[in-house]
Design a protein around this motif. Structure first.
Motif, PDB file in Angstrom:
ATOM      1  N   VAL A  19      -8.747   0.441  -1.846  1.00 17.52           N
ATOM      2  CA  VAL A  19      -8.819  -0.207  -0.530  1.00 17.52           C
ATOM      3  C   VAL A  19      -7.561   0.130   0.272  1.00 17.52           C
ATOM      4  O   VAL A  19      -6.447  -0.106  -0.187  1.00 17.52           O
ATOM      5  N   ALA A  20      -7.762   0.711   1.451  1.00 17.64           N
ATOM      6  CA  ALA A  20      -6.631   1.081   2.314  1.00 17.64           C
ATOM      7  C   ALA A  20      -6.913   0.566   3.717  1.00 17.64           C
ATOM      8  O   ALA A  20      -8.031   0.701   4.224  1.00 17.64           O
ATOM      9  N   LEU A  21      -5.891  -0.024   4.344  1.00 13.98           N
ATOM     10  CA  LEU A  21      -6.064  -0.702   5.634  1.00 13.98           C
ATOM     11  C   LEU A  21      -4.953  -0.283   6.596  1.00 13.98           C
ATOM     12  O   LEU A  21      -3.925   0.254   6.191  1.00 13.98           O
ATOM     13  N   SER A  22      -5.170  -0.572   7.887  1.00 14.36           N
ATOM     14  CA  SER A  22      -4.138  -0.485   8.926  1.00 14.36           C
ATOM     15  C   SER A  22      -3.441   0.867   9.015  1.00 14.36           C
ATOM     16  O   SER A  22      -2.213   0.946   8.909  1.00 14.36           O
ATOM     17  N   PRO A  23      -4.179   1.961   9.221  1.00 11.78           N
ATOM     18  CA  PRO A  23      -3.496   3.255   9.359  1.00 11.78           C
ATOM     19  C   PRO A  23      -2.621   3.285  10.607  1.00 11.78           C
ATOM     20  O   PRO A  23      -2.961   2.677  11.626  1.00 11.78           O
ATOM     21  N   ALA A  24      -1.479   3.980  10.495  1.00 12.82           N
ATOM     22  CA  ALA A  24      -0.551   4.125  11.627  1.00 12.82           C
ATOM     23  C   ALA A  24      -0.003   5.543  11.606  1.00 12.82           C
ATOM     24  O   ALA A  24       0.418   6.041  10.561  1.00 12.82           O
ATOM     25  N   TRP A  25      -0.006   6.205  12.775  1.00 10.08           N
ATOM     26  CA  TRP A  25       0.395   7.604  12.865  1.00 10.08           C
ATOM     27  C   TRP A  25       1.909   7.752  12.969  1.00 10.08           C
ATOM     28  O   TRP A  25       2.570   7.020  13.701  1.00 10.08           O
ATOM     29  N   HIS A  26       2.431   8.743  12.282  1.00  8.78           N
ATOM     30  CA  HIS A  26       3.794   9.210  12.524  1.00  8.78           C
ATOM     31  C   HIS A  26       3.765  10.021  13.816  1.00  8.78           C
ATOM     32  O   HIS A  26       2.755  10.662  14.127  1.00  8.78           O
ATOM     33  N   PRO A  27       4.863   9.999  14.611  1.00  5.15           N
ATOM     34  CA  PRO A  27       4.835  10.691  15.910  1.00  5.15           C
ATOM     35  C   PRO A  27       4.567  12.196  15.812  1.00  5.15           C
ATOM     36  O   PRO A  27       4.175  12.804  16.806  1.00  5.15           O
ATOM     37  N   THR A  28       4.749  12.786  14.654  1.00  2.00           N
ATOM     38  CA  THR A  28       4.421  14.203  14.497  1.00  2.00           C
ATOM     39  C   THR A  28       2.933  14.431  14.261  1.00  2.00           C
ATOM     40  O   THR A  28       2.459  15.566  14.352  1.00  2.00           O
ATOM     41  N   GLY A  29       2.201  13.390  13.939  1.00  2.00           N
ATOM     42  CA  GLY A  29       0.791  13.551  13.603  1.00  2.00           C
ATOM     43  C   GLY A  29       0.561  14.071  12.204  1.00  2.00           C
ATOM     44  O   GLY A  29      -0.577  14.260  11.792  1.00  2.00           O
ATOM     45  N   ARG A  30       1.634  14.271  11.450  1.00  2.00           N
ATOM     46  CA  ARG A  30       1.471  14.820  10.100  1.00  2.00           C
ATOM     47  C   ARG A  30       1.289  13.732   9.034  1.00  2.00           C
ATOM     48  O   ARG A  30       0.696  13.977   7.986  1.00  2.00           O
ATOM     49  N   TYR A  31       1.829  12.555   9.298  1.00  2.00           N
ATOM     50  CA  TYR A  31       1.805  11.485   8.290  1.00  2.00           C
ATOM     51  C   TYR A  31       1.043  10.271   8.797  1.00  2.00           C
ATOM     52  O   TYR A  31       1.045   9.964   9.989  1.00  2.00           O
ATOM     53  N   LEU A  32       0.410   9.588   7.863  1.00  2.00           N
ATOM     54  CA  LEU A  32      -0.236   8.306   8.138  1.00  2.00           C
ATOM     55  C   LEU A  32       0.376   7.256   7.220  1.00  2.00           C
ATOM     56  O   LEU A  32       0.393   7.444   5.998  1.00  2.00           O
ATOM     57  N   ALA A  33       0.877   6.175   7.780  1.00  2.00           N
ATOM     58  CA  ALA A  33       1.252   5.026   6.958  1.00  2.00           C
ATOM     59  C   ALA A  33       0.050   4.095   6.881  1.00  2.00           C
ATOM     60  O   ALA A  33      -0.764   4.046   7.808  1.00  2.00           O
ATOM     61  N   TYR A  34      -0.070   3.374   5.779  1.00  2.00           N
ATOM     62  CA  TYR A  34      -1.196   2.441   5.633  1.00  2.00           C
ATOM     63  C   TYR A  34      -0.856   1.413   4.568  1.00  2.00           C
ATOM     64  O   TYR A  34       0.149   1.538   3.859  1.00  2.00           O
ATOM     65  N   ALA A  35      -1.685   0.389   4.478  1.00  2.00           N
ATOM     66  CA  ALA A  35      -1.514  -0.667   3.476  1.00  2.00           C
ATOM     67  C   ALA A  35      -2.530  -0.439   2.360  1.00  2.00           C
ATOM     68  O   ALA A  35      -3.733  -0.375   2.611  1.00  2.00           O
ATOM     69  N   GLN A  36      -2.023  -0.288   1.139  1.00  2.00           N
ATOM     70  CA  GLN A  36      -2.886  -0.052  -0.027  1.00  2.00           C
ATOM     71  C   GLN A  36      -3.051  -1.362  -0.781  1.00  2.00           C
ATOM     72  O   GLN A  36      -2.074  -1.926  -1.277  1.00  2.00           O
ATOM     73  N   MET A  37      -4.289  -1.840  -0.846  1.00  2.00           N
ATOM     74  CA  MET A  37      -4.543  -3.155  -1.455  1.00  2.00           C
ATOM     75  C   MET A  37      -5.070  -3.022  -2.873  1.00  2.00           C
ATOM     76  O   MET A  37      -5.979  -2.236  -3.143  1.00  2.00           O
ATOM     77  N   ALA A  38      -4.480  -3.807  -3.802  1.00  2.00           N
ATOM     78  CA  ALA A  38      -4.963  -3.871  -5.183  1.00  2.00           C
ATOM     79  C   ALA A  38      -5.032  -5.334  -5.599  1.00  2.00           C
ATOM     80  O   ALA A  38      -4.678  -6.226  -4.827  1.00  2.00           O
ATOM     81  N   ASP A  39      -5.487  -5.594  -6.837  1.00  2.00           N
ATOM     82  CA  ASP A  39      -5.624  -6.976  -7.304  1.00  2.00           C
ATOM     83  C   ASP A  39      -4.293  -7.720  -7.289  1.00  2.00           C
ATOM     84  O   ASP A  39      -4.243  -8.911  -7.027  1.00  2.00           O
TER      85      ASP A  39
END
Lengths: 402, 207
Positions: free
Chosen positions: A165-185
């Motif tokens: 489960v991955a939520l809330s993607p956010a772009w790095h200003p270069t467009g090369r990276y995505l930050a996100y929230a990885q959900m586990a138990d």
């Protein structure tokens, strides 16, 4: 090539643009893509007429003038593997600008090939209107709790490839990276995906719940929400090993969803410190925090999902209006609020790089899907259509030539 | 084999008794009865023996079964009690819309969990905060964290070591009831309780 403001741009009466047939490999698709990009840009009117064969020799400007075209886009795919584009001014009867857009050996219809065509569309729009288009962008989002990316025109839908489960993607200003929230138990942590290498790395985990990442405009800081009691915003280097430092002081209240101002000096975020969520802004170091969406006399105040516009003037957000959330825009300086949606539930807006278009989640077609709204004309279009709950859209920066 | 030896021995005792009587009293003409060698029936002896053994075994089995039943009844009763205790411990605590404070009507549910911490000193748990799907998806993650933290704070105030309680939030991502109505929303606004260590076996509190 010098920038010439050859055609006076009037946002009310849009310039008619005719896109001629495109010579060379995949020319029909290139013409269709450029026409659609210009249409979705909402700044010109694409003249719909039979393309006929690709023109050769001098153009018959009178003919195009009769079609209400003020500009002509003449493009061809060269044997050397680039897209050659000329834009003509019908009234001045001359070439306004020319440019070449390299495919760099990308396979036809690959992401890189599409981005080359989209970049051509964006330059064409700039030549004609002086404002660069937003076709060479992508939108990251969540469908059924998985990360996906789609091109700005709704084509080229691809899974990011993150497991779980991955939520809330956010772009790095270069467009090369995505930050996100990885959900586990056992909790949720912040990860950053290198979209070129196809690898993810855990960058922030204060234990428990770490959510809603956002990059600073210079790409050197990642702000996210975490905490034991309530949650606060924390800042960390996305590519280093420093210890996250706390930004906000929520005193046990829920805090989430940071969004930087384009100069990187301020952050808009949600806090429940008044007992219900409102949008606040703070200096990036946590000082000078103030309530942005102060609206007395509201029955059920609930404001969320701030996204600071690329021109710095506005913050888009969601607000409870009756039974549904609606997308609003507040002017940061005079605090005037404008409601942009009203049909069904609309929420979680994200600005395009032009500061004019928004992508957001809407139930107007049934289940949650992504829609794009032109905040100037009010025109909207459905971006995603596939099955599955589709939400948490993040519009990328412009994808520059790699 | 033993049966045959015993028969001869009896005959010898009879003869000696006759001799001693003859010395003290007038001889009585009476001959000792000729020992009758009863034909030994091995099959019958074996059968009797087997019957005795079977009876003993049956009794032992019956005794064991009775004991086992008592033990099983006890175990079943205990298992049921443990299962009931686990279920009671897992009972969610519910919240009002957009709120994280503990409702008065939820405090008994929370109080009922405390004895299990006391009877299981190694017990560690995870509280997960959850929300309905009406608000912002992202703010709901923060609100869920707040809900979990609020219940942890309550338990710590009641004497539970805070190191025994982890808190996480799932926001609206793991609904108990996947529907859009008041009842579903009410049942989704909850904290869940999961034993993550020290609960196997689970020791019941003293009554």
């Amino acid at each position: 090539m010098g920038v010439r403001i050859g055609i006076s741009y009037d946002p009310v009466t849009r310039i008619g643009v005719f896109v001629t047939a495109v010579a060379g490999a995949s020319g029909d698709s290139v013409r269709a893509m450029i026409s659609r990009d210009l249409d979705f840009g909402d700044r010109v009117t694409v003249v719909s007429a039979e393309a006929g064969p690709p023109p050769s020799g001098a153009l018959n400007y009178e003919l195009y003038a009769k079609l209400s075209a003020r500009a002509i886009v003449q493009a061809s795919v060269t044997p050397q593997g680039s897209l050659h584009v000329a834009v003509h001014d019908v009234v001045a009867r001359r070439v306004l600008n020319v440019g070449d857009f390299a495919f760099a050996n990308a396979a036809p219809f690959s992401t890189a090939w599409r981005m080359a065509v989209h970049r051509a569309s964006d330059e064409i729009e700039r030549w004609i209107t002086t404002t660069r288009g937003i076709a060479a962008t992508r939108i990251a989002f969540v469908r059924d709790q998985r990360l996906w990316i789609v091109d700005s025109d709704g084509a080229n839908l691809q899974p990011v490839g993150v497991g779980g489960v991955a939520l809330s993607p956010a772009w790095h200003p270069t467009g090369r990276y995505l930050a996100y929230a990885q959900m586990a138990d056992d909790g949720t942590h912040i990860a950053v995906r290198d979209l070129v290498a196809g690898q993810s790395q855990r960058v922030a985990d204060l234990g428990g719940t770490n959510i809603t990442p956002a990059f600073s405009p210079d790409g050197r800081t990642l702000v996210f929400s975490a905490g034991d009691d309530g949650t606060d915003l924390y800042a960390v280097s996305p590519f280093g090993n420093d210890v996250p430092r706390r930004v906000t002081v929520g005193r046990g209240s829920p805090t989430s969803s940071p969004s930087f101002s384009p100069d990187g000096r301020k952050i808009a975020f949600i806090s429940g410190r008044l007992g219900h969520p409102e949008v606040y802004i703070t200096d990036a170091d946590g000082t000078n925090t103030e309530l942005l969406t102060e609206t007395p006399g509201v029955d059920q105040p609930y404001r969320s999902s701030p996204d600071w516009s690329p021109d710095g003037r506005n913050v888009a957000f969601s607000s409870q209006e009756g039974a549904n959330l609606q997308v609003m825009v507040i002017n940061v300086r005079d605090r005037r609020i404008r409601q942009l949606t009203g049909d069904a539930r609309n929420e979680d807006p994200s600005w395009a790089p032009d500061g004019r278009h928004l992508v957001f989640t809407s139930t107007r077609s049934g289940a949650k899907q992504l829609w794009v709204l032109d905040t100037e004309s009010g025109r909207s279009r459905q971006l995603t259509r596939g099955a599955g709950i589709t939400r948490m859209a993040a519009w990328s920066p412009r994808m520059e030539q790699p | 084999m033993h049966a045959r030896i015993r028969s001869f021995a009896l005959a010898a005792v009879a003869l000696s008794a006759v001799a001693s009587t003859a010395c003290k009293k007038k001889p009585v003409v009476a001959l000792a009865p000729v020992p009758v060698v009863v034909p030994f029936n091995k099959d019958s002896a074996d059968a009797a023996d087997a019957a005795r053994r079977a009876a003993a075994a049956a009794k032992a089995a019956a005794d064991k079964a009775a004991a086992d039943k008592v033990a099983a009844d006890l175990a079943a009763k205990n298992a049921a009690a443990v299962a009931a205790a686990r279920a009671a411990f897992a009972t969610p605590v519910y919240f009002d819309y957009d709120m994280s404070n503990i409702r008065d009507d939820q405090k008994a549910t929370l109080e009922a969990k405390i004895p299990l911490f006391q009877s299981n000193p190694d017990l560690r748990i995870r509280i997960s905060g959850n929300t309905d799907n009406r608000g912002s998806d992202e703010y709901n993650l923060a609100l869920g964290q707040r809900r979990a933290a609020e219940v942890k704070r309550y338990l710590v105030a009641r004497g539970i070591d805070e190191a025994r309680i982890d808190v996480v939030s799932f926001g609206e991502e793991r609904p108990a009831v996947a529907a859009d109505n008041e009842d579903a929303w009410a049942r989704n606004r909850r904290d869940e309780f999961e034993i993550i260590a020290g609960g196997n076996p689970l020791k019941l509190p003293n009554p």
